[in-house]
Design a protein around this motif. Structure first.
Motif, PDB file in Angstrom:
ATOM      1  N   LYS A 232       0.856  -1.189   0.000  1.00 22.09           N
ATOM      2  CA  LYS A 232       0.000   0.000   0.000  1.00 22.09           C
ATOM      3  C   LYS A 232       0.891   1.238   0.000  1.00 22.09           C
ATOM      4  N   ASN A 233       1.120   1.748  -1.191  1.00 22.17           N
ATOM      5  CA  ASN A 233       1.975   2.921  -1.350  1.00 22.17           C
ATOM      6  C   ASN A 233       1.167   4.173  -1.035  1.00 22.17           C
ATOM      7  N   THR A 234       1.207   4.578   0.221  1.00 21.22           N
ATOM      8  CA  THR A 234       0.425   5.742   0.662  1.00 21.22           C
ATOM      9  C   THR A 234       1.097   7.065   0.310  1.00 21.22           C
ATOM     10  N   HIS A 235       2.284   7.001  -0.236  1.00 17.75           N
ATOM     11  CA  HIS A 235       2.998   8.228  -0.629  1.00 17.75           C
ATOM     12  C   HIS A 235       3.510   8.068  -2.059  1.00 17.75           C
ATOM     13  N   LYS A 236       2.550   8.010  -2.981  1.00 19.49           N
ATOM     14  CA  LYS A 236       2.914   7.846  -4.382  1.00 19.49           C
ATOM     15  C   LYS A 236       3.654   9.058  -4.915  1.00 19.49           C
ATOM     16  N   GLU A 237       3.478  10.205  -4.229  1.00 23.03           N
ATOM     17  CA  GLU A 237       4.191  11.395  -4.671  1.00 23.03           C
ATOM     18  C   GLU A 237       5.695  11.293  -4.410  1.00 23.03           C
ATOM     19  N   LEU A 238       6.078  10.347  -3.504  1.00 26.88           N
ATOM     20  CA  LEU A 238       7.500  10.187  -3.162  1.00 26.88           C
ATOM     21  C   LEU A 238       8.102   8.937  -3.768  1.00 26.88           C
ATOM     22  N   TYR A 239       7.323   7.852  -3.769  1.00 23.71           N
ATOM     23  CA  TYR A 239       7.874   6.559  -4.178  1.00 23.71           C
ATOM     24  C   TYR A 239       7.255   6.137  -5.504  1.00 23.71           C
ATOM     25  N   GLN A 240       8.083   6.110  -6.510  1.00 23.69           N
ATOM     26  CA  GLN A 240       7.618   5.722  -7.838  1.00 23.69           C
ATOM     27  C   GLN A 240       7.322   4.231  -7.922  1.00 23.69           C
ATOM     28  N   ASP A 241       8.102   3.438  -7.197  1.00 24.28           N
ATOM     29  CA  ASP A 241       7.907   1.992  -7.229  1.00 24.28           C
ATOM     30  C   ASP A 241       8.258   1.425  -5.855  1.00 24.28           C
ATOM     31  N   VAL A 242       7.369   0.579  -5.306  1.00 21.17           N
ATOM     32  CA  VAL A 242       7.604  -0.096  -4.023  1.00 21.17           C
ATOM     33  C   VAL A 242       7.391  -1.587  -4.259  1.00 21.17           C
ATOM     34  N   SER A 243       8.378  -2.376  -3.913  1.00 19.65           N
ATOM     35  CA  SER A 243       8.278  -3.825  -4.132  1.00 19.65           C
ATOM     36  C   SER A 243       8.814  -4.567  -2.912  1.00 19.65           C
ATOM     37  N   ILE A 244       8.426  -5.846  -2.821  1.00 13.98           N
ATOM     38  CA  ILE A 244       8.917  -6.727  -1.758  1.00 13.98           C
ATOM     39  C   ILE A 244      10.069  -7.548  -2.323  1.00 13.98           C
ATOM     40  N   GLN A 245      11.204  -7.444  -1.654  1.00 11.56           N
ATOM     41  CA  GLN A 245      12.409  -8.119  -2.117  1.00 11.56           C
ATOM     42  C   GLN A 245      13.087  -8.829  -0.954  1.00 11.56           C
ATOM     43  N   PRO A 246      13.903  -9.836  -1.248  1.00 16.02           N
ATOM     44  CA  PRO A 246      14.688 -10.461  -0.175  1.00 16.02           C
ATOM     45  C   PRO A 246      15.649  -9.446   0.456  1.00 16.02           C
ATOM     46  N   TYR A 282      11.388  12.123 -11.130  1.00  8.36           N
ATOM     47  CA  TYR A 282      10.089  11.934 -10.478  1.00  8.36           C
ATOM     48  C   TYR A 282       9.990  12.803  -9.221  1.00  8.36           C
ATOM     49  N   LEU A 283      11.067  12.828  -8.433  1.00  4.10           N
ATOM     50  CA  LEU A 283      11.078  13.646  -7.218  1.00  4.10           C
ATOM     51  C   LEU A 283      11.196  15.125  -7.565  1.00  4.10           C
ATOM     52  N   THR A 284      11.883  15.437  -8.649  1.00  6.90           N
ATOM     53  CA  THR A 284      11.967  16.841  -9.073  1.00  6.90           C
ATOM     54  C   THR A 284      10.584  17.369  -9.443  1.00  6.90           C
ATOM     55  N   ALA A 285       9.780  16.538 -10.101  1.00  4.93           N
ATOM     56  CA  ALA A 285       8.408  16.946 -10.450  1.00  4.93           C
ATOM     57  C   ALA A 285       7.587  17.210  -9.195  1.00  4.93           C
ATOM     58  N   GLU A 286       7.773  16.376  -8.156  1.00  2.00           N
ATOM     59  CA  GLU A 286       7.062  16.597  -6.893  1.00  2.00           C
ATOM     60  C   GLU A 286       7.544  17.868  -6.208  1.00  2.00           C
ATOM     61  N   THR A 287       8.849  18.118  -6.280  1.00  2.00           N
ATOM     62  CA  THR A 287       9.389  19.356  -5.714  1.00  2.00           C
ATOM     63  C   THR A 287       8.782  20.568  -6.403  1.00  2.00           C
TER      64      THR A 287
END
Length: 547
Positions: A232-246, A282-287
């Motif tokens: 549940k990416n509740t901060h899509k403005e900050l995180y472009q991609d969130v995944s589960i990894q080892p 992506y973060l520059t656009a949010e800034t």
């Protein structure tokens, strides 16, 4: 004049300095606010991952803290059917649970138990495995499985708890967690928590060693798939991609254009982590998105300061112009008084000279004295009347005015005074009306005088028209004079204001039109002007018509 220009330059320089200063402050404020936003985005990128982690593992925490402990409420009496219903609820609400192994255990004194301690044995009576299949729960009875190690570990913990727990008090949460939970990577084992009376019964069983007595106990092992957790990416403005990894995941293609951070998953998912990635663009656009409202606010403040600066400059400019008008008024007024006084003094000196004067000379000097005295008297009367009008200290004395006779009187007077002045008059259906003849006469005298004064020598012509329009009477004074520049039309009715031209270098104090404006307003009327340079001007006086 040079002094005035110098003052204006100084004021303009101050305004320029002020504009440069606030412009520099504006640019610096924009730079600082943008830099602050960029750093704030970086800090949030590192800290807001906790929010995403909490929302992602919220179902896991719900399973661990609320749903699994429900097993205790059955007090060991779960069977294959009720366990299947329980498993169905688990699979429906927690998709990351892949399968459940249910151990229907017995606590007895039998020697062939899976775990035996001090005459107390814990053994498996029946074992079932549940897994979701096509939206339903599929349950099978298992005879041999590699999952018995989980049962053995839970049985050992249960045996130790029965043997050593203090039944005079409730067990602490740490004791419960260490005894009735067994957490490994990808699975959670749980045993229902016996009551204190049950623990006492178990101990009695150890003492008596009755082979036919036994107590039921339920143990379950939940197998979890971390990749089935819903991120549940509740901060899509900050995180472009969130995944589960080892935990050991470390991509080789992570370049300088990517920002990454991690957050370890808890409990049974401890070998996995949330992996956060965003491109720098992506973060520059949010800034930029966050910066725009701040920039708009800073721009609004900047415009407000510019407006204040402009108002200050305008007020200073008006005050300087007023000072110049007053200064010019004093000079012109002094000149107006000085000229007739000088002429009167010369004429008086000649009259009082010892040498005899002829009758013609005495008459000429007497006429000069009368004319200059009239000039002084007219100037003083105009100033006095102006002051009375402003203070509302005079009354309007209305009487019936014959339009043709009234206007003709002034035309004849000015023809005698200025023989080269051609005045035409026409009344359009108006014969008489009620007004104050003295005040109206002052308006006529000033407007006719101006028409002559500001006309070329070859074009000294004035057309006077009188007409009635609804409940108003309108007087039009149209000349063929030098005209008035468009940018000066709003200033000509101001007190002490003079348009700089060759016709008013001498003999004007800037009161004539201002005096007319005050008179017309005092008589509840209005005065306006239409003019074109080198073509002429038309002054229109509108007064209430009363008959």
């Amino acid at each position: 004049m040079n002094k005035s220009k110098s003052i204006y330059r100084k004021n303009f320089s101050l305004v320029v300095v002020f504009l440069i200063l606030i412009s520099v402050i504006f640019v610096v404020a924009l730079f600082i606010s943008y830099d602050f936003n960029a750093k704030n985005i970086d800090n949030e990128f590192a800290s807001k991952k906790i929010d995403v982690l909490e929302q992602t593992i919220k179902p896991y925490n719900d399973l661990f803290q609320n749903k699994i402990p429900e097993i205790t409420s059955y007090q060991g009496f779960l069977d294959s059917t009720s366990a299947a219903k329980y498993a169905d609820a688990i699979f429906h609400n927690f998709p990351f649970v892949q399968k459940i192994v249910f151990y229907d255990a017995r606590i007895s004194s039998q020697k062939n138990s899976t775990v035996l301690r001090d005459n107390l044995g814990v053994s498996i009576n029946q074992m079932y495995q549940y897994a979701p299949a096509n939206g339903q729960v599929k349950g099978i009875r298992v005879w041999n499985t590699n999952d018995e190690d989980d049962f053995k570990e839970m049985a050992v913990k249960l045996s130790d708890y029965i043997a050593f727990s203090d039944t005079s008090r409730e067990s602490s949460q740490i004791e419960i967690f260490n005894t009735f939970y067994n957490i490994k990577s990808g699975k959670i084992s749980y045993s229902n928590i016996p009551r204190r009376t049950d623990v006492k019964n178990y101990r009695e069983l150890i003492k008596n060693g009755s082979p036919t007595s036994y107590y039921k106990q339920n143990i379950m092992t939940f197998f979890l798939d971390p990749y089935s957790l819903r991120v549940k990416n509740t901060h899509k403005e900050l995180y472009q991609d969130v995944s589960i990894q080892p935990v050991v995941y470390d991509p080789l293609d992570a370049g300088n254009n990517n920002l990454v951070t991690e957050a370890a998953l808890p409990g049974a998912f401890a070998d996995f982590k949330l992996y956060f990635r965003s491109d720098s663009d992506y973060l520059t656009a949010e800034t930029n998105r966050r910066f725009m409202p701040i920039a708009a606010m800073v721009l609004l403040i900047y415009c407000f300061l510019v407006l204040i600066g402009w108002l200050i400059y305008r007020n200073l400019n008006v005050n300087l112009k007023l000072f110049k008008l007053q200064y010019d008024f004093i000079n012109n007024f002094t000149h107006e008084f000085k000229t007739p006084v000088s002429v009167i003094k010369i004429a008086g000196s000649n009259l009082s000279a010892e040498g005899g004067l002829s009758d013609k000379q005495r008459k000429q000097y007497g006429r000069i004295l009368n004319e200059e005295a009239d000039k002084l008297n007219d100037l003083m009367n105009k100033l006095l009347s102006f002051t009375q009008l402003e203070n509302k200290s005079i009354d309007i004395k209305k009487e019936e005015i014959d339009v043709e006779a009234f206007v003709t009187k002034y035309i004849e007077t000015f023809k005698i005074k200025y023989p080269d002045f051609k005045i035409n008059f026409k009344a359009h259906g108006v014969t008489s009306f009620y007004s104050d003849p003295v005040l109206l006469g002052s308006i006529f005298q000033n407007l006719i005088e101006n028409a002559y004064k500001y006309s070329h020598p070859s074009k000294k012509v004035l057309n006077i028209n009188v007409l009635q329009q609804k409940r108003d009477i309108i007087f039009s004074f149209a000349d063929r004079g030098i005209g008035i520049p468009k940018n000066e039309l709003n200033n000509i009715f101001k007190k002490f204001y003079r348009i700089e031209n060759q016709y008013n270098q001498n003999g004007s104090v800037g009161l004539g039109l201002a005096f007319c404006k005050e008179l017309v307003n005092f008589m509840h009327g209005d005065i306006s002007v239409n003019s074109k340079v080198n073509e002429g001007s038309e002054f229109i006086v509108t007064l209430p018509y009363e008959n």
